[in-house]
Design an enzyme around this catalytic site. Structure first.
Site, mmCIF file in Angstrom:
data_model
loop_
_atom_site.group_PDB
_atom_site.id
_atom_site.type_symbol
_atom_site.label_atom_id
_atom_site.label_comp_id
_atom_site.label_asym_id
_atom_site.label_seq_id
_atom_site.Cartn_x
_atom_site.Cartn_y
_atom_site.Cartn_z
ATOM 1 N N SER A 197 44.267 7.032 -6.401
ATOM 2 C CA SER A 197 45.618 7.257 -5.895
ATOM 3 C C SER A 197 46.407 8.090 -6.916
ATOM 4 O O SER A 197 45.954 9.163 -7.301
ATOM 5 C CB SER A 197 46.281 5.914 -5.589
ATOM 6 O OG SER A 197 47.413 6.087 -4.762
ATOM 7 N N ASP A 244 41.177 5.308 5.020
ATOM 8 C CA ASP A 244 42.413 5.554 4.271
ATOM 9 C C ASP A 244 43.427 6.302 5.148
ATOM 10 O O ASP A 244 43.142 7.375 5.671
ATOM 11 C CB ASP A 244 42.090 6.386 3.021
ATOM 12 C CG ASP A 244 43.204 6.387 1.987
ATOM 13 O OD1 ASP A 244 44.376 6.133 2.350
ATOM 14 O OD2 ASP A 244 42.901 6.654 0.810
ATOM 15 N N HIS A 271 43.347 2.397 2.164
ATOM 16 C CA HIS A 271 43.525 3.020 0.856
ATOM 17 C C HIS A 271 43.221 2.061 -0.294
ATOM 18 O O HIS A 271 42.577 2.437 -1.281
ATOM 19 C CB HIS A 271 44.968 3.524 0.751
ATOM 20 C CG HIS A 271 45.281 4.215 -0.544
ATOM 21 N ND1 HIS A 271 44.720 5.418 -0.898
ATOM 22 C CD2 HIS A 271 46.113 3.870 -1.561
ATOM 23 C CE1 HIS A 271 45.187 5.789 -2.079
ATOM 24 N NE2 HIS A 271 46.025 4.868 -2.511
#
Length: 367
Positions: free
Chosen positions: A136, A304, A334
């Site tokens: 991320s 995701d 995610h």
């Protein structure tokens, strides 16, 4: 370098941001585990609301005998500039007057975060990093490391992120920022000297964000249309105290974040994600990707929503030195790179084998 897992604060001097502002007397905090002997350093990059305690949020992956084996490797995780877990951020005292930076804290980019981390490693006397890996926002920093300081990095694992923020990502993240800034307790970012905290705004931001962190399938299978036990969301009049089970779940997630995270840092770091674009001033995305010479593994999650798998496919097709591609298969979405420990264990072990070409570093013999 202190490697017993304790929180260490390191001054890095004045940091000049990509946009031209200055953060004087900046400090970066870190934790590290495992003996460091020059060429066995792994840098783990945390996500938006993560912190230096990587052994906690990546539970099961860091430690003796684990994928990131601290009997072999020294694993370091620093808190980003602009954060609230030891590094200089909006809640930190300003060197001029010792009052919180608040609205005086400048906007930062992912590149600024990497510059600060590089300065930290300089202060620690680190000249070479075997691998940098993160997911991320941590993946965005990892990607920037390969372009900003390729001479220092031997390999990288970029997890669950894109080459730049998409318009959808900017939109959903800006909605979170707006929720905080519209909270009457925000006070333009200068709430630190009041008895008020923009808890409602931060809580709303977290609810929005959490829905992008989890998969639609997982959320629906867990909660469906069930009411929260003891409550009735189907009464004759709407009552916010009568919730569906999923609303209660999101309220819980919001409360947890408000208790541990600073709203000013949330705004700053979310804005940094909006600014993420490796192609800026490098001739565009594909040209920048093609110029990467650091062997890089790309990892994505099939469900995701926030950083869809096609964005990792784009990275893998265009990156200059692709080491490997891996897919996490999970209904979680995610957050699967944090929750799917068995899959991440296999992926990280494979990454390090490829990174070292099957020959992990051997610690020096003890006298």
């Amino acid at each position: 370098m202190i490697t017993d897992g304790s929180l260490v604060h390191v001054p890095i001097g004045t940091l000049r941001t990509e946009a031209g502002a200055e953060i004087p007397e900046a400090t970066i905090a870190y934790r590290a585990w495992g003996d460091f002997h020059g060429k066995n350093l792994l840098i783990v990059e945390h996500a938006l609301t993560g912190d230096t305690d990587a052994r906690s949020w990546w539970d099961g992956l860091i430690g003796p005998g684990k994928a990131l084996d601290t009997d072999t490797w020294c694993v370091l995780c620093s808190n980003v500039i602009g954060g609230c877990a030891g590094s200089t951020g909006p809640s930190s005292p300003h060197p001029k007057d010792d009052k919180p930076w608040g609205s005086r804290f400048p906007a930062i980019s992912i590149r600024d975060q990497v510059t600060a981390e590089y300065r930290l490693l300089e202060e620690l006397g680190v000249r070479e990093v075997q691998a940098i890996l993160g997911g991320s926002m941590g993946g965005a920093r990892t990607l920037e490391w390969t372009l900003m300081y390729p001479e220092m990095v031997r390999s990288a694992a970029v997890i669950a992120v894109s080459a730049r923020a998409s318009a959808w990502q900017i939109g959903i993240q800006s909605a979170q920022i707006d929720a905080i800034e519209q909270d009457p307790h925000w006070h333009g970012g200068d709430y630190y000297q009041t008895d008020e905290v923009p808890a409602a705004g931060l809580g709303t931001a977290r609810r929005i964000a959490h829905l992008t962190y989890r998969g639609e399938q997982e959320i629906d299978e867990r909660f469906g249309v069930m009411p929260q036990p003891g409550e009735n969301p189907l009464g004759p009049y709407r009552d916010p105290a009568q919730r569906f089970a999923v609303e209660s779940y999101l309220d819980y997630q919001a409360t947890k974040l408000v208790e541990r995270f600073d709203a000013g840092s949330y705004v700053m770091l979310t804005d940094a994600l909006n600014r993420h674009d490796i192609g800026r001033d490098r001739g565009g995305l594909n040209k920048a990707l093609a110029s990467i010479t650091v062997p890089t593994m790309i990892v994505g999650v099939d469900t995701d929503i926030l950083y869809p798998y096609h964005q990792q496919e784009h990275l893998s097709r265009n990156i200059g030195k692709l080491m490997a591609m891996a897919k996490i298969v999970s209904p979680v979405g995610h957050d699967a790179f944090l929750t799917e420990t068995r899959q991440m264990d296999r992926i990280l072990r494979r990454f390090l084998v490829l990174s070292c070409q099957g020959n992990p570093p051997t610690p020096p013999e003890k006298p």
